[in-house]
Design a protein around this motif. Structure first.
Motif, PDB file in Angstrom:
ATOM      1  N   GLY A 278     -42.030 -13.542  39.297  1.00 38.63           N
ATOM      2  CA  GLY A 278     -41.818 -14.967  39.575  1.00 38.63           C
ATOM      3  C   GLY A 278     -42.445 -15.388  40.880  1.00 38.63           C
ATOM      4  N   GLN A 279     -42.631 -14.413  41.773  1.00 35.77           N
ATOM      5  CA  GLN A 279     -43.194 -14.721  43.092  1.00 35.77           C
ATOM      6  C   GLN A 279     -44.722 -14.701  43.098  1.00 35.77           C
ATOM      7  OE1 GLN A 279     -41.633 -11.945  42.073  1.00 35.77           O
ATOM      8  NE2 GLN A 279     -41.662 -10.300  43.605  1.00 35.77           N
ATOM      9  N   PHE A 280     -45.336 -14.453  41.937  1.00 37.42           N
ATOM     10  CA  PHE A 280     -46.795 -14.341  41.896  1.00 37.42           C
ATOM     11  C   PHE A 280     -47.423 -15.362  40.952  1.00 37.42           C
ATOM     12  CE2 PHE A 280     -45.008 -10.003  42.455  1.00 37.42           C
ATOM     13  CZ  PHE A 280     -45.361  -9.822  43.796  1.00 37.42           C
ATOM     14  N   ASN A 281     -46.748 -16.465  40.707  1.00 37.55           N
ATOM     15  CA  ASN A 281     -47.237 -17.449  39.746  1.00 37.55           C
ATOM     16  C   ASN A 281     -48.690 -17.847  40.042  1.00 37.55           C
ATOM     17  OD1 ASN A 281     -46.872 -19.261  37.502  1.00 37.55           O
ATOM     18  ND2 ASN A 281     -46.817 -20.936  38.975  1.00 37.55           N
ATOM     19  N   GLY A 282     -49.531 -17.770  39.009  1.00 40.72           N
ATOM     20  CA  GLY A 282     -50.938 -18.122  39.153  1.00 40.72           C
ATOM     21  C   GLY A 282     -51.845 -16.972  39.528  1.00 40.72           C
ATOM     22  N   GLU A 283     -51.266 -15.849  39.955  1.00 39.04           N
ATOM     23  CA  GLU A 283     -52.087 -14.688  40.320  1.00 39.04           C
ATOM     24  C   GLU A 283     -52.571 -13.961  39.046  1.00 39.04           C
ATOM     25  OE1 GLU A 283     -53.015 -13.744  43.463  1.00 39.04           O
ATOM     26  OE2 GLU A 283     -52.102 -15.647  44.056  1.00 39.04           O
ATOM     27  N   VAL A 284     -53.626 -13.175  39.212  1.00 36.28           N
ATOM     28  CA  VAL A 284     -54.264 -12.491  38.077  1.00 36.28           C
ATOM     29  C   VAL A 284     -53.415 -11.307  37.618  1.00 36.28           C
ATOM     30  CG1 VAL A 284     -56.271 -11.137  37.342  1.00 36.28           C
ATOM     31  CG2 VAL A 284     -56.578 -13.165  38.787  1.00 36.28           C
ATOM     32  N   ILE A 285     -53.174 -11.237  36.316  1.00 34.05           N
ATOM     33  CA  ILE A 285     -52.555 -10.040  35.728  1.00 34.05           C
ATOM     34  C   ILE A 285     -53.632  -9.144  35.141  1.00 34.05           C
ATOM     35  CG2 ILE A 285     -50.939  -9.155  33.998  1.00 34.05           C
ATOM     36  CD1 ILE A 285     -49.443 -11.787  34.163  1.00 34.05           C
ATOM     37  N   THR A 286     -54.473  -9.717  34.278  1.00 36.48           N
ATOM     38  CA  THR A 286     -55.553  -8.934  33.674  1.00 36.48           C
ATOM     39  C   THR A 286     -56.830  -9.754  33.601  1.00 36.48           C
ATOM     40  OG1 THR A 286     -54.940  -9.597  31.414  1.00 36.48           O
ATOM     41  CG2 THR A 286     -53.997  -7.547  32.252  1.00 36.48           C
ATOM     42  N   LYS A 287     -57.950  -9.038  33.559  1.00 34.02           N
ATOM     43  CA  LYS A 287     -59.269  -9.641  33.355  1.00 34.02           C
ATOM     44  C   LYS A 287     -59.865  -9.027  32.086  1.00 34.02           C
ATOM     45  CE  LYS A 287     -59.936  -9.974  38.371  1.00 34.02           C
ATOM     46  NZ  LYS A 287     -60.769  -9.542  39.521  1.00 34.02           N
ATOM     47  N   GLN A 288     -60.240  -9.887  31.159  1.00 35.36           N
ATOM     48  CA  GLN A 288     -60.708  -9.427  29.852  1.00 35.36           C
ATOM     49  C   GLN A 288     -62.191  -9.060  29.876  1.00 35.36           C
ATOM     50  OE1 GLN A 288     -59.835 -12.687  27.200  1.00 35.36           O
ATOM     51  NE2 GLN A 288     -57.700 -12.815  27.876  1.00 35.36           N
ATOM     52  N   GLN A 289     -62.559  -8.120  28.994  1.00 33.91           N
ATOM     53  CA  GLN A 289     -63.953  -7.722  28.832  1.00 33.91           C
ATOM     54  C   GLN A 289     -64.250  -7.663  27.340  1.00 33.91           C
ATOM     55  OE1 GLN A 289     -66.273  -6.958  31.445  1.00 33.91           O
ATOM     56  NE2 GLN A 289     -67.734  -7.127  29.759  1.00 33.91           N
ATOM     57  N   TRP A 290     -65.076  -8.620  26.845  1.00 34.61           N
ATOM     58  CA  TRP A 290     -65.441  -8.719  25.436  1.00 34.61           C
ATOM     59  C   TRP A 290     -66.779  -8.016  25.205  1.00 34.61           C
ATOM     60  CZ3 TRP A 290     -63.000 -12.626  21.954  1.00 34.61           C
ATOM     61  CH2 TRP A 290     -61.847 -13.185  22.506  1.00 34.61           C
ATOM     62  N   ASN A 291     -67.313  -8.132  23.988  1.00 29.60           N
ATOM     63  CA  ASN A 291     -68.649  -7.581  23.757  1.00 29.60           C
ATOM     64  C   ASN A 291     -69.661  -8.397  24.559  1.00 29.60           C
ATOM     65  OD1 ASN A 291     -69.949  -9.695  22.149  1.00 29.60           O
ATOM     66  ND2 ASN A 291     -68.766  -9.028  20.382  1.00 29.60           N
ATOM     67  N   PRO A 292     -70.857  -7.871  24.824  1.00 30.16           N
ATOM     68  CA  PRO A 292     -71.777  -8.520  25.765  1.00 30.16           C
ATOM     69  C   PRO A 292     -72.100  -9.973  25.449  1.00 30.16           C
ATOM     70  CG  PRO A 292     -72.502  -6.283  25.322  1.00 30.16           C
ATOM     71  CD  PRO A 292     -71.367  -6.551  24.377  1.00 30.16           C
ATOM     72  N   GLU A 293     -72.252 -10.332  24.187  1.00 29.29           N
ATOM     73  CA  GLU A 293     -72.634 -11.698  23.836  1.00 29.29           C
ATOM     74  C   GLU A 293     -71.490 -12.678  24.118  1.00 29.29           C
ATOM     75  OE1 GLU A 293     -73.922 -11.624  19.803  1.00 29.29           O
ATOM     76  OE2 GLU A 293     -75.492 -10.165  20.187  1.00 29.29           O
ATOM     77  N   ILE A 294     -70.286 -12.332  23.686  1.00 28.00           N
ATOM     78  CA  ILE A 294     -69.147 -13.208  23.924  1.00 28.00           C
ATOM     79  C   ILE A 294     -68.837 -13.259  25.418  1.00 28.00           C
ATOM     80  CG2 ILE A 294     -66.710 -13.589  23.451  1.00 28.00           C
ATOM     81  CD1 ILE A 294     -68.416 -14.057  21.028  1.00 28.00           C
ATOM     82  N   GLN A 295     -68.929 -12.111  26.083  1.00 29.75           N
ATOM     83  CA  GLN A 295     -68.660 -12.065  27.521  1.00 29.75           C
ATOM     84  C   GLN A 295     -69.612 -12.977  28.288  1.00 29.75           C
ATOM     85  OE1 GLN A 295     -66.103 -10.347  28.673  1.00 29.75           O
ATOM     86  NE2 GLN A 295     -66.396 -10.574  30.882  1.00 29.75           N
ATOM     87  N   ALA A 296     -70.889 -12.921  27.939  1.00 31.65           N
ATOM     88  CA  ALA A 296     -71.884 -13.752  28.624  1.00 31.65           C
ATOM     89  C   ALA A 296     -71.607 -15.235  28.400  1.00 31.65           C
ATOM     90  CB  ALA A 296     -73.276 -13.390  28.131  1.00 31.65           C
ATOM     91  N   ALA A 297     -71.181 -15.579  27.190  1.00 39.94           N
ATOM     92  CA  ALA A 297     -70.868 -16.972  26.899  1.00 39.94           C
ATOM     93  C   ALA A 297     -69.688 -17.452  27.728  1.00 39.94           C
ATOM     94  CB  ALA A 297     -70.588 -17.139  25.401  1.00 39.94           C
ATOM     95  N   PHE A 298     -68.640 -16.646  27.799  1.00 34.94           N
ATOM     96  CA  PHE A 298     -67.490 -16.997  28.628  1.00 34.94           C
ATOM     97  C   PHE A 298     -67.894 -17.156  30.089  1.00 34.94           C
ATOM     98  CE2 PHE A 298     -64.283 -15.190  25.488  1.00 34.94           C
ATOM     99  CZ  PHE A 298     -63.614 -16.387  25.313  1.00 34.94           C
ATOM    100  N   GLU A 299     -68.612 -16.177  30.612  1.00 33.55           N
ATOM    101  CA  GLU A 299     -68.949 -16.184  32.037  1.00 33.55           C
ATOM    102  C   GLU A 299     -69.827 -17.371  32.407  1.00 33.55           C
ATOM    103  OE1 GLU A 299     -70.580 -12.317  32.695  1.00 33.55           O
ATOM    104  OE2 GLU A 299     -68.609 -11.347  32.849  1.00 33.55           O
ATOM    105  N   ALA A 300     -70.644 -17.819  31.465  1.00 31.59           N
ATOM    106  CA  ALA A 300     -71.525 -18.943  31.751  1.00 31.59           C
ATOM    107  C   ALA A 300     -70.788 -20.279  31.705  1.00 31.59           C
ATOM    108  CB  ALA A 300     -72.688 -18.960  30.754  1.00 31.59           C
ATOM    109  N   GLU A 301     -69.832 -20.411  30.783  1.00 29.87           N
ATOM    110  CA  GLU A 301     -69.240 -21.719  30.547  1.00 29.87           C
ATOM    111  C   GLU A 301     -67.757 -21.838  30.895  1.00 29.87           C
ATOM    112  OE1 GLU A 301     -70.766 -24.536  29.565  1.00 29.87           O
ATOM    113  OE2 GLU A 301     -72.670 -23.474  29.730  1.00 29.87           O
ATOM    114  N   ASP A 302     -67.009 -20.745  30.776  1.00 33.16           N
ATOM    115  CA  ASP A 302     -65.561 -20.841  30.992  1.00 33.16           C
ATOM    116  C   ASP A 302     -64.996 -19.508  31.458  1.00 33.16           C
ATOM    117  OD1 ASP A 302     -62.979 -21.744  31.058  1.00 33.16           O
ATOM    118  OD2 ASP A 302     -62.707 -21.831  28.880  1.00 33.16           O
TER     119      ASP A 302
END
Length: 480
Positions: A278-302
């Motif tokens: 409760g004391q860490f609201n908004g902090e990172v829990i996990t960072k996802q890693q998809w296949n290269p094509e989907i990952q690149a699309a995410f990183e470029a746009e969202d």
């Protein structure tokens, strides 16, 4: 947790299979080939291990006709799916009836309520036995004379063996021959005790994953105990209510018992971490890693879509009841997997997480259900069949960049469940809970505790028959 929405960049090219999907309507294909095309198309776009499977490369086939030549010889959609999986993949699966899978994700099944473990009676033996780990409340088994710790040797008077147990225990109704199991530490003896019980699997059994939630008052200290057996999204509100009670009780520590929890909804896992803290609201829990094509699309746009963060509401919008704890004691075993492991790994950068039990499964990838529809969602699904696939779509690291080991999370305090001395779940003297309480109350200074017990090789467990066994999934489909 927000819905996964693929950024628009390049999605037209991602959604066009081999640059020829516009002429798929012109290809007259059988229902079987239609299913195979759906499977291939979905895997070609979303599969985490796409780079490991040459046939999934975007330029592998020159045309839809060439693709059909590849697809056609497979006798069944299952054969094709198996051919598309990477050797590194232990957890992707498919179903020929997604309605059953959807029910499982909601905690609904055809079941008798008997949760058991299967072991060999001795190393190398083909003979196996089962013993009861717990009984699901309000089930057929809950009305019968069978309980935690009971062993069984036969089904319908046929001894269980490594070659017949799958068929025998898959029956809708069966009679178990019960036995007493004694483990001396050097040997195991099994003696049939003249008792038997007949169980029937019934449609529509709903398992509340919160088996036990209570506050223990020991030596003047209030300690919460939660036995949580699955990350079932439909019960997030009841999970939140359990934490409200812990908060009202004023607990200072929590024992989270995940010993039989094979995983489930990622969103439920994220919410659980937020309830514990409760004391860490908004902090990172996990960072996802998809296949290269989907990952690149995410990183470029969202790029934010790749991050799961602590939050303050569950999926219904209800405010999370958080405990603001600075440490956590987790019970885990060889049945603890996926979303359970995410909870442990995700919290470690922020609070002191101590694990008790044995090494967990080692499953750190998420999947989602892909249907035969224009964008692989449930909406406007092909009415001609009920096939769906559940491929791995991403893995993850925690806020420190730590990726969970495929060999599983090793315990800080090691103790195995002993089949002949399981104890009563939730009782402070139950061996694994007692070990956790010892650490909380300072009753033990040891860093490891090895239980003197004969090694009983595990063959399987009751939930291995379920389509969602040891799976972690996102319910909200990737959108195009």
């Amino acid at each position: 947790m927000k819905k996964i929405a693929l950024p628009l960049i390049g999605l037209c090219s991602l959604m066009i299979l081999l640059s020829c999907s516009e002429d798929r309507d012109d290809v007259q294909i059988s229902n079987n080939l239609e299913i195979k095309n759906f499977i291939y198309s979905a895997m070609n776009i979303y599969y985490l291990y796409k780079p490991d499977v040459p046939v999934l490369a975007n330029d592998f086939f020159d045309s839809q006709a060439d693709l059909n030549i590849y697809l056609d010889p497979f006798n069944t959609p299952e054969d094709l799916y198996e051919d598309l999986l990477s050797n590194a993949d232990r957890f992707s699966f498919m179903t020929d009836d997604y309605r059953e899978l959807e029910n499982r994700f909601a905690g609904i099944s055809k079941d008798n309520g008997l949760e058991y473990r299967l072991v060999r009676v001795s190393p190398g033996s083909d003979e196996i036995i089962g013993y009861v780990r717990y009984i699901i409340p309000n089930s057929n088994a809950s009305t019968k004379d069978i309980k935690r710790g009971d062993a069984f040797t036969k089904v319908n008077n046929t001894p269980l063996t490594i070659t017949n147990y799958l068929d025998l225990l898959a029956l809708d109704t069966y009679t178990l021959t019960l036995a007493d199991l004694i483990d001396t530490g050097n040997a195991v003896s099994i003696t049939e005790n003249g008792r038997s019980v007949t169980l029937t699997k019934e449609e529509g059994l709903i398992e509340n994953p919160i088996l036990i939630a209570k506050t223990l008052n020991i030596s003047g200290q209030k300690i919460g105990y939660l036995m949580y057996n699955a990350y079932t999204a439909d019960f997030d509100d009841e999970l939140n209510a359990a934490f409200a009670q812990f908060k009202t009780d004023g607990i200072t520590d929590l024992v989270l018992d995940l010993r039989y929890n094979g995983g489930g909804s990622v969103e439920s896992a994220i919410d659980l971490t937020s309830m514990i803290t409760g004391q860490f609201n908004g902090e990172v829990i996990t960072k996802q890693q998809w296949n290269p094509e989907i990952q690149a699309a995410f990183e470029a746009e969202d790029p934010e879509a790749l991050i799961d963060r602590f939050n303050n509401t569950i999926r219904t919008g209800e405010s999370i009841n958080s405990l603001n704890l600075g440490r956590l004691f987790v019970i885990g075993t060889g049945s603890t997997a996926s979303a359970s492991e995410l909870t442990i790994i995700g919290l470690k950068p922020y609070i002191n997480v101590q694990t008790i039990g044995t090494t967990t499964v080692g499953k750190f990838q998420a999947s989602t259900t892909l249907y035969d529809s224009e964008n692989f969602s449930r909406q406007n699904v092909n009415p001609n069949h009920f096939y769906a696939i559940q491929p791995l779509i991403y893995t993850y690291a925690n806020a420190d960049g730590t990726v969970g080991p495929p060999t599983g999370i090793e315990p800080d305090f090691e103790i195995a469940e002993r089949a002949s001395n399981l104890g009563v779940l939730g009782d402070p003297n139950e061996p694994l809970l007692k070990m956790a309480l010892d650490q909380i109350l300072g009753r033990s200074a040891s860093t490891k505790s090895f239980e003197n017990t004969t090694h009983l090789e595990t063959v399987g467990e009751s939930k291995m028959f379920n389509p969602d066994f040891q799976r972690m999934y996102v319910l909200d489909l990737p959108k195009s």
